[in-house]
Design an enzyme around this catalytic site. Structure first.
Site, PDB file in Angstrom:
ATOM      1  N   SER A   8       1.799   3.916  -7.769  1.00 49.61           N
ATOM      2  CA  SER A   8       0.697   3.886  -6.791  1.00 49.61           C
ATOM      3  C   SER A   8       0.771   5.128  -5.906  1.00 49.61           C
ATOM      4  O   SER A   8       1.737   5.321  -5.165  1.00 49.61           O
ATOM      5  CB  SER A   8       0.789   2.637  -5.922  1.00 49.61           C
ATOM      6  OG  SER A   8      -0.043   2.819  -4.796  1.00 49.61           O
ATOM      7  N   HIS A  33      -2.165   4.487 -10.444  1.00 49.81           N
ATOM      8  CA  HIS A  33      -2.748   3.372  -9.694  1.00 49.81           C
ATOM      9  C   HIS A  33      -3.282   3.921  -8.367  1.00 49.81           C
ATOM     10  O   HIS A  33      -2.525   4.483  -7.564  1.00 49.81           O
ATOM     11  CB  HIS A  33      -1.685   2.298  -9.455  1.00 49.81           C
ATOM     12  CG  HIS A  33      -2.201   1.074  -8.775  1.00 49.81           C
ATOM     13  ND1 HIS A  33      -2.782   0.032  -9.447  1.00 49.81           N
ATOM     14  CD2 HIS A  33      -2.221   0.725  -7.459  1.00 49.81           C
ATOM     15  CE1 HIS A  33      -3.141  -0.908  -8.585  1.00 49.81           C
ATOM     16  NE2 HIS A  33      -2.814  -0.511  -7.366  1.00 49.81           N
ATOM     17  N   ASP A  35      -5.313   3.088  -4.827  1.00 44.73           N
ATOM     18  CA  ASP A  35      -5.660   1.994  -3.913  1.00 44.73           C
ATOM     19  C   ASP A  35      -6.768   2.412  -2.960  1.00 44.73           C
ATOM     20  O   ASP A  35      -6.555   3.274  -2.112  1.00 44.73           O
ATOM     21  CB  ASP A  35      -4.417   1.598  -3.111  1.00 44.73           C
ATOM     22  CG  ASP A  35      -3.387   0.921  -3.993  1.00 44.73           C
ATOM     23  OD1 ASP A  35      -3.712  -0.130  -4.566  1.00 44.73           O
ATOM     24  OD2 ASP A  35      -2.275   1.456  -4.124  1.00 44.73           O
ATOM     25  N   MET A  37      -9.167   1.346   0.070  1.00 37.68           N
ATOM     26  CA  MET A  37      -9.240   0.355   1.164  1.00 37.68           C
ATOM     27  C   MET A  37     -10.342   0.739   2.132  1.00 37.68           C
ATOM     28  O   MET A  37     -10.472   1.917   2.483  1.00 37.68           O
ATOM     29  CB  MET A  37      -7.912   0.310   1.911  1.00 37.68           C
ATOM     30  CG  MET A  37      -6.724   0.044   1.003  1.00 37.68           C
ATOM     31  SD  MET A  37      -5.199   0.152   1.942  1.00 37.68           S
ATOM     32  CE  MET A  37      -3.990  -0.107   0.650  1.00 37.68           C
ATOM     33  N   HIS A  66      -7.878   0.306  -7.905  1.00 40.31           N
ATOM     34  CA  HIS A  66      -7.764  -1.017  -7.277  1.00 40.31           C
ATOM     35  C   HIS A  66      -8.605  -1.018  -6.004  1.00 40.31           C
ATOM     36  O   HIS A  66      -8.232  -0.408  -5.005  1.00 40.31           O
ATOM     37  CB  HIS A  66      -6.274  -1.270  -6.977  1.00 40.31           C
ATOM     38  CG  HIS A  66      -5.994  -2.539  -6.242  1.00 40.31           C
ATOM     39  ND1 HIS A  66      -4.775  -2.795  -5.649  1.00 40.31           N
ATOM     40  CD2 HIS A  66      -6.750  -3.643  -5.997  1.00 40.31           C
ATOM     41  CE1 HIS A  66      -4.798  -3.989  -5.065  1.00 40.31           C
ATOM     42  NE2 HIS A  66      -5.996  -4.518  -5.253  1.00 40.31           N
ATOM     43  N   MET A  68      -9.909  -2.520  -2.762  1.00 41.50           N
ATOM     44  CA  MET A  68      -9.725  -3.522  -1.712  1.00 41.50           C
ATOM     45  C   MET A  68     -10.876  -3.306  -0.740  1.00 41.50           C
ATOM     46  O   MET A  68     -10.685  -2.842   0.394  1.00 41.50           O
ATOM     47  CB  MET A  68      -8.352  -3.328  -1.051  1.00 41.50           C
ATOM     48  CG  MET A  68      -7.220  -3.839  -1.929  1.00 41.50           C
ATOM     49  SD  MET A  68      -5.628  -3.100  -1.534  1.00 41.50           S
ATOM     50  CE  MET A  68      -5.743  -1.635  -2.542  1.00 41.50           C
ATOM     51  N   MET A 137      -1.414  -9.890  -6.781  1.00 38.38           N
ATOM     52  CA  MET A 137      -0.855  -9.232  -5.591  1.00 38.38           C
ATOM     53  C   MET A 137       0.431  -9.957  -5.183  1.00 38.38           C
ATOM     54  O   MET A 137       0.423 -11.163  -4.941  1.00 38.38           O
ATOM     55  CB  MET A 137      -1.845  -9.282  -4.424  1.00 38.38           C
ATOM     56  CG  MET A 137      -3.095  -8.438  -4.607  1.00 38.38           C
ATOM     57  SD  MET A 137      -2.794  -6.698  -4.969  1.00 38.38           S
ATOM     58  CE  MET A 137      -1.817  -6.182  -3.566  1.00 38.38           C
ATOM     59  N   GLY A 142      -3.236  -4.102   1.520  1.00 36.51           N
ATOM     60  CA  GLY A 142      -3.572  -3.294   2.685  1.00 36.51           C
ATOM     61  C   GLY A 142      -2.542  -2.219   3.012  1.00 36.51           C
ATOM     62  O   GLY A 142      -2.892  -1.196   3.576  1.00 36.51           O
ATOM     63  N   PHE A 143      -1.306  -2.460   2.640  1.00 40.07           N
ATOM     64  CA  PHE A 143      -0.262  -1.502   3.000  1.00 40.07           C
ATOM     65  C   PHE A 143       0.787  -1.411   1.894  1.00 40.07           C
ATOM     66  O   PHE A 143       1.075  -2.408   1.228  1.00 40.07           O
ATOM     67  CB  PHE A 143       0.440  -1.940   4.296  1.00 40.07           C
ATOM     68  CG  PHE A 143      -0.521  -2.066   5.454  1.00 40.07           C
ATOM     69  CD1 PHE A 143      -0.849  -0.960   6.232  1.00 40.07           C
ATOM     70  CD2 PHE A 143      -1.125  -3.288   5.734  1.00 40.07           C
ATOM     71  CE1 PHE A 143      -1.756  -1.077   7.279  1.00 40.07           C
ATOM     72  CE2 PHE A 143      -2.033  -3.416   6.788  1.00 40.07           C
ATOM     73  CZ  PHE A 143      -2.355  -2.302   7.565  1.00 40.07           C
ATOM     74  N   GLY A 144       1.346  -0.213   1.755  1.00 46.01           N
ATOM     75  CA  GLY A 144       2.494  -0.046   0.870  1.00 46.01           C
ATOM     76  C   GLY A 144       3.755  -0.448   1.621  1.00 46.01           C
ATOM     77  O   GLY A 144       3.719  -0.692   2.831  1.00 46.01           O
ATOM     78  N   GLY A 145       4.849  -0.530   0.891  1.00 54.62           N
ATOM     79  CA  GLY A 145       6.151  -0.710   1.519  1.00 54.62           C
ATOM     80  C   GLY A 145       6.446  -2.101   2.063  1.00 54.62           C
ATOM     81  O   GLY A 145       7.351  -2.260   2.871  1.00 54.62           O
ATOM     82  N   ASP A 175       1.404  -6.090  -8.349  1.00 53.09           N
ATOM     83  CA  ASP A 175       1.189  -5.032  -7.365  1.00 53.09           C
ATOM     84  C   ASP A 175       1.744  -5.432  -5.997  1.00 53.09           C
ATOM     85  O   ASP A 175       1.232  -6.352  -5.349  1.00 53.09           O
ATOM     86  CB  ASP A 175      -0.324  -4.752  -7.276  1.00 53.09           C
ATOM     87  CG  ASP A 175      -0.629  -3.543  -6.420  1.00 53.09           C
ATOM     88  OD1 ASP A 175       0.311  -2.855  -5.991  1.00 53.09           O
ATOM     89  OD2 ASP A 175      -1.827  -3.291  -6.188  1.00 53.09           O
ATOM     90  N   GLY A 176       2.780  -4.706  -5.588  1.00 55.43           N
ATOM     91  CA  GLY A 176       3.331  -4.895  -4.243  1.00 55.43           C
ATOM     92  C   GLY A 176       4.812  -5.221  -4.250  1.00 55.43           C
ATOM     93  O   GLY A 176       5.214  -6.224  -4.843  1.00 55.43           O
ATOM     94  N   GLY A 177       5.594  -4.372  -3.630  1.00 62.15           N
ATOM     95  CA  GLY A 177       7.022  -4.642  -3.478  1.00 62.15           C
ATOM     96  C   GLY A 177       7.813  -4.677  -4.775  1.00 62.15           C
ATOM     97  O   GLY A 177       8.887  -5.279  -4.823  1.00 62.15           O
ATOM     98  N   GLY A 197       4.802   1.724  -5.719  1.00 56.22           N
ATOM     99  CA  GLY A 197       4.475   2.807  -4.790  1.00 56.22           C
ATOM    100  C   GLY A 197       5.729   3.345  -4.140  1.00 56.22           C
ATOM    101  O   GLY A 197       6.331   4.315  -4.612  1.00 56.22           O
TER     102      GLY A 197
HETATM  103  C1  DX5 Z   1      -1.141  -2.694  -1.501  1.00 59.96           C
HETATM  104  C2  DX5 Z   1      -1.510  -1.842  -2.684  1.00 59.96           C
HETATM  105  C3  DX5 Z   1      -0.368  -1.452  -3.533  1.00 59.96           C
HETATM  106  C4  DX5 Z   1       0.665  -0.605  -2.831  1.00 59.96           C
HETATM  107  C5  DX5 Z   1       1.966  -0.915  -3.460  1.00 59.96           C
HETATM  108  O1  DX5 Z   1      -2.279  -3.135  -0.881  1.00 59.96           O
HETATM  109  O2  DX5 Z   1      -2.433  -2.519  -3.506  1.00 59.96           O
HETATM  110  O3  DX5 Z   1      -0.786  -0.828  -4.740  1.00 59.96           O
HETATM  111  O4  DX5 Z   1       0.410   0.772  -2.909  1.00 59.96           O
HETATM  112  O5  DX5 Z   1       2.939  -0.270  -2.735  1.00 59.96           O
HETATM  113  P1  DX5 Z   1       4.451  -0.755  -2.761  1.00 59.96           P
HETATM  114  O6  DX5 Z   1       4.932  -0.590  -4.176  1.00 59.96           O
HETATM  115  O7  DX5 Z   1       5.094   0.214  -1.806  1.00 59.96           O
HETATM  116  O8  DX5 Z   1       4.490  -2.166  -2.304  1.00 59.96           O
HETATM  117 ZN    ZN Z   2      -2.848  -1.640  -5.568  1.00 62.25          ZN
END
Ligand code: DX5
Ligand code: ZN
Length: 218
Positions: A8, A33, A35, A37, A66, A68, A137, A142-145, A175-177, A197
């Protein structure tokens, strides 16, 4: 089928996007990927068409976009023109999901549907044959990390069961974490595509991290 890795770009260095794209091109990653938003469906704003177009100039691999965003139907054609190959909309943002998916197909893109952590897999059963990719999900979008939500494994297994029952080719994306800690268990539960990501871009050697995710053996 061997699983796919989709880094991502949200966690990439936006000041050096071309170099980040080239790193992914030269890595074992399968997709990019992206994102998108809108600050409405999710509390954050990321980037839009001009940035996707710029990324597309430097990519040799499919763009997994993706969305959002609220009311994604307004922009399906624009995302196609920007370079999207797979267009994923959120179940929660589409009151006429079947119609939205037909519009994505009509533009020649693969269809994706993303589910928030609280949204049940069962809701997709009536239209599963129209979906090429289900994005589960494993964080609140909404956020990475953010940290991975453990209930995801159950959802993956349940979706895999449905896909097998109806003999479909629908892919399961997480997707996520995602990290090397949970990747193997996700693949064992039935995941086909891992989005990562922070785990990739914040690592010392992103190319090597992608390779390690790709080389997980079940
Ligand atoms: C979150 C995004 C993800 C995000 C994943 O809303 O859809 O694609 O970038 O990031 P990580 O891998 O850091 O959770
Ligand atoms: Zn995503």
């Amino acid at each position: 089928m061997k699983h796919l890795i989709a880094p991502s770009l949200l966690a990439a260095d936006f000041g050096n996007l071309q170099a980040e794209c080239e790193m992914i091109n030269n890595s074992d990653a399968d997709w990019f990927h992206l994102d998108i938003m809108d600050g409405m469906f999710v509390p954050n704003i990321s980037f839009g068409m001009p940035v996707i177009k710029a990324i597309n100039k430097h990519t040799l691999k499919p763009l997994d976009v993706h969305l959002m965003i609220e009311n994604p139907d307004r922009y399906i054609k624009d995302f196609k023109e920007a370079g999207a190959n797979i267009l994923t909309v959120h179940y929660e943002a589409c009151p006429h999901l079947h119609r939205t998916l037909q519009a994505i197909k009509a533009e020649g893109m693969k269809t994706g549907v993303a589910l928030n952590p609280h949204t049940s897999i069962d809701l997709l059963e009536p239209i599963l044959e129209d979906i090429d990719l289900v994005c589960i999900m494993s964080v609140n979008p909404g956020f990475g990390g953010q940290s991975f939500i453990e209930g995801t494994y159950r959802k993956v297994a349940k979706l895999k069961e449905l896909i097998t029952k109806y003999n479909l080719d629908t892919k399961i994306e997480i997707d996520g974490g995602v990290t090397s800690e949970n990747a193997k268990m996700l693949l064992e539960a039935g995941a086909d595509v891992l989005v990562a990501g922070s785990f990739v871009f914040k690592s010392k050697n992103p190319t090597q991290t992608i390779k390690e995710l790709k080389e997980i053996i079940l």
